[in-house]
Design a protein around this motif. Structure first.
Motif, mmCIF file in Angstrom:
data_model
loop_
_atom_site.group_PDB
_atom_site.id
_atom_site.type_symbol
_atom_site.label_atom_id
_atom_site.label_comp_id
_atom_site.label_asym_id
_atom_site.label_seq_id
_atom_site.Cartn_x
_atom_site.Cartn_y
_atom_site.Cartn_z
ATOM 1 N N ILE A 386 10.663 26.704 23.816
ATOM 2 C CA ILE A 386 11.154 27.456 22.655
ATOM 3 C C ILE A 386 11.266 28.940 23.005
ATOM 4 N N LEU A 389 14.259 29.479 25.350
ATOM 5 C CA LEU A 389 15.515 29.457 24.600
ATOM 6 C C LEU A 389 15.717 30.771 23.847
ATOM 7 N N GLN A 390 14.638 31.307 23.299
ATOM 8 C CA GLN A 390 14.727 32.578 22.585
ATOM 9 C C GLN A 390 15.097 33.714 23.536
ATOM 10 N N SER A 532 20.688 28.135 19.900
ATOM 11 C CA SER A 532 20.125 28.195 18.547
ATOM 12 C C SER A 532 19.813 26.808 18.009
ATOM 13 N N LYS A 535 16.742 25.358 19.831
ATOM 14 C CA LYS A 535 15.519 26.042 19.411
ATOM 15 C C LYS A 535 15.059 25.526 18.051
ATOM 16 N N SER A 539 11.565 23.594 17.477
ATOM 17 C CA SER A 539 10.619 24.227 16.559
ATOM 18 C C SER A 539 10.178 23.262 15.469
#
Length: 543
Positions: A386, A389-390, A532, A535, A539
């Motif tokens: 995560i 990816l951010q 996006s 993620k 999440s």
């Protein structure tokens, strides 16, 4: 009687000798006092005096060394300035010539018409367009093609079996027997020259290649332009000057940074001395701070990354043999465009005569840990995925590419709260700034993407951002399985071999299968939308 006289004589002689010695010593002292002004020092004090203070020999040597280095830097700066001015003049001249050529699009046709009317040999700059689809009907009959071992008078490029070809004519040689102005039968050449031709091209062949690239002969796109792969091969084999510029070349980056304000940053320091030695279990002084070096975590050949500490904070030091502060520029750009800049490490850079040292310092209560040194559980990998990816989403949103994502070149900056931890790069050697390097428009221009292109994972014309998506897939696969990703292609497209097939029932395994398929088949999609979406899915799974 005689003995008494002798006893009296001996003390007298002794007393006389003592008086003579004393007189001699007094005379010497007098001479010393009188000649004191004539004494000479063993060294010239005037050379050591600075104001009212006397320098030591070591300080004097250091002063001479710094003066010599300053002169060398000034001379080097002068040479670079002169070279820059020379290159600017050459660039302006080439621009002027290019504008001149573009302003005369009808010149080839007019030249050809004048040559036919006057009966004279056509000029070297004239061009004729032949349609290969008309075969023999398009060629004037009656003249055999010349042999390949003599320089032909006409250069005719065959891009294939379709479209238009470019022909360049130059005046006949005086020793060319039997040639007339009507002898216009064009000899044919293979579009891919043989090894002999590749080694050395004639001036006419070079002219034809340049003309075909600039499209001087016709307003219609030539077949060389229609086929980018063949055009690229022609560029590399026939015209070395037309080869693509490496966006990671240090000289290219140095010129790009001259256009930015990176040198005005208070965190960029220049030191007129060689790169200091940085070794494990030792210390190094930079900018008044003493950094204790614990261990070397990456050995990249031209650079090394060390883990250490200063005061109570963790630090990572990248020691680079290149003196271009590219890493500093890229990380500063990322931090400036981040909404959570306070949670990102501090960065400073020290430029030396033969390299630079980039220092990353953790924020308060944070620490650096290697990506593979933390908890290897699937839950921990999910949090890191995560964060990765951010990171890539933030890079692409401010038009940055890392282009070489790998666990060894990334660090985990954490406090122990998983959702607030950050994955960050500590090496930017392969990265690109698309704002400064606007000519980078496809993955084929990135050296780090060539392996992916050869495997077929990426098309040469794919957007450059896709190289980071493949890098995310490789990094997460290594964290999950401790193995290198092997891409395979099935009916659904590309995926990781270990996560291919439809037999997965576990929701986490099924999620990772979807994860790799999304990243490896992103052609035609926005990288930001792919990142996006993934993620958000991860999440919701690892909340």
């Amino acid at each position: 009687m005689m003995e008494g006289l002798m006893l009296q004589a001996e003390p007298s002689a002794y007393i006389q000798s003592a008086y003579q010695s004393e007189a001699h010593l007094s005379a010497e002292v007098g001479l010393q006092e009188e000649g004191g002004a004539n004494k000479k020092s063993a060294y010239c004090k005037d050379l050591l005096m600075r104001g009212g203070e006397e320098l030591s020999f070591e300080e004097l040597r250091a002063e001479r060394y710094n003066q010599r280095k300053q002169r060398e830097m000034e001379e080097k700066l002068k040479r670079l300035t002169e070279e820059e001015e020379k290159l600017s003049q050459e660039l302006e001249e080439k621009k002027r010539l290019l504008e001149l050529r573009r302003s005369q699009p009808e010149l080839p046709h007019r030249a050809s018409s004048q040559s036919s009317d006057s009966g004279e040999a056509p000029a070297a700059a004239s061009f004729h367009i032949y349609d290969e689809s008309q075969s023999a009907a398009a060629r004037p009959p009656g003249n055999p093609e010349p042999s390949t071992d003599e320089l032909p008078d006409d250069v005719f490029l065959h891009p294939g079996e379709r479209g238009l070809c470019l022909k360049i004519q130059h005046p006949r040689r005086p020793d060319h027997q039997g040639a007339t102005s009507d002898d216009t039968s064009p000899p044919t050449f293979s579009q891919k020259p043989d090894s002999k031709t590749r080694k050395k091209l004639s001036p006419i062949q070079e002219t034809s290649v340049i003309a075909s690239q600039e499209g001087l002969s016709t307003e219609t796109c030539s077949p060389l332009e229609e086929n980018p792969e063949e055009q690229e091969e022609m560029d590399h084999t026939a015209s070395p000057a037309a080869a693509a510029v490496d966006p990671c070349d240090p000289d290219v980056r140095r010129r790009l940074l001259d256009l930015s304000d990176v040198t005005s940053s208070p965190d960029l320091h220049s030191e007129l001395r060689p790169l200091p030695a940085v070794e494990e279990h030792n210390c190094v002084q930079l900018g008044g701070e003493v950094y204790f070096i614990d261990s070397r975590v990456v050995d990249g050949g031209s650079f090394s990354i060390f883990k250490g500490a200063v005061d109570d904070n963790n630090v990572l030091l990248k020691v680079d043999s290149c003196s271009v502060p590219w890493d500093f520029h890229q990380f500063t750009r990322l931090k400036k465009n981040s909404s959570a800049a306070d949670s990102l490490p501090l960065i400073s850079c020290f430029l030396f005569l033969d390299g630079c040292i980039t220092v990353y310092t953790t924020p308060p209560d944070h620490m650096f840990t290697g990506l593979t040194d933390c908890d290897p559980s699937e839950l921990s990998v999910g949090y890191k995925a995560i964060s990765l990816l951010q990171l890539v989403s933030q890079l692409h949103s401010c038009r940055l590419l890392h282009a070489a994502l790998h666990p060894s070149l990334l660090t985990y900056c954490h406090t122990g709260i998983p959702m607030s931890d950050r994955v960050l790069p500590v090496d930017w050697s392969s990265s690109v700034d698309l704002d400064l390097q606007q000519d980078v428009t496809s993955v084929q221009q990135l050296p780090a993407a060539q392996t992916y292109i050869s495997l077929g994972l990426l098309e040469p014309t794919s957007p450059p951002q896709l190289v980071d998506l493949v890098g995310v897939a490789e990094t997460v696969h290594l964290l999950l399985t401790n193995r290198k990703m092997v891409p395979v292609k099935d009916a659904c497209g590309w995926t990781a071999e270990q996560f291919s097939g439809d037999e997965f029932c576990h929701m986490y395994t099924r999620m990772w299968s979807t994860f790799f398929q999304s990243l490896l088949n992103a052609e035609g999609q926005s990288s930001l939308s792919v990142l996006s979406e993934l993620k958000e899915q991860l999440s919701s799974l690892y909340h």
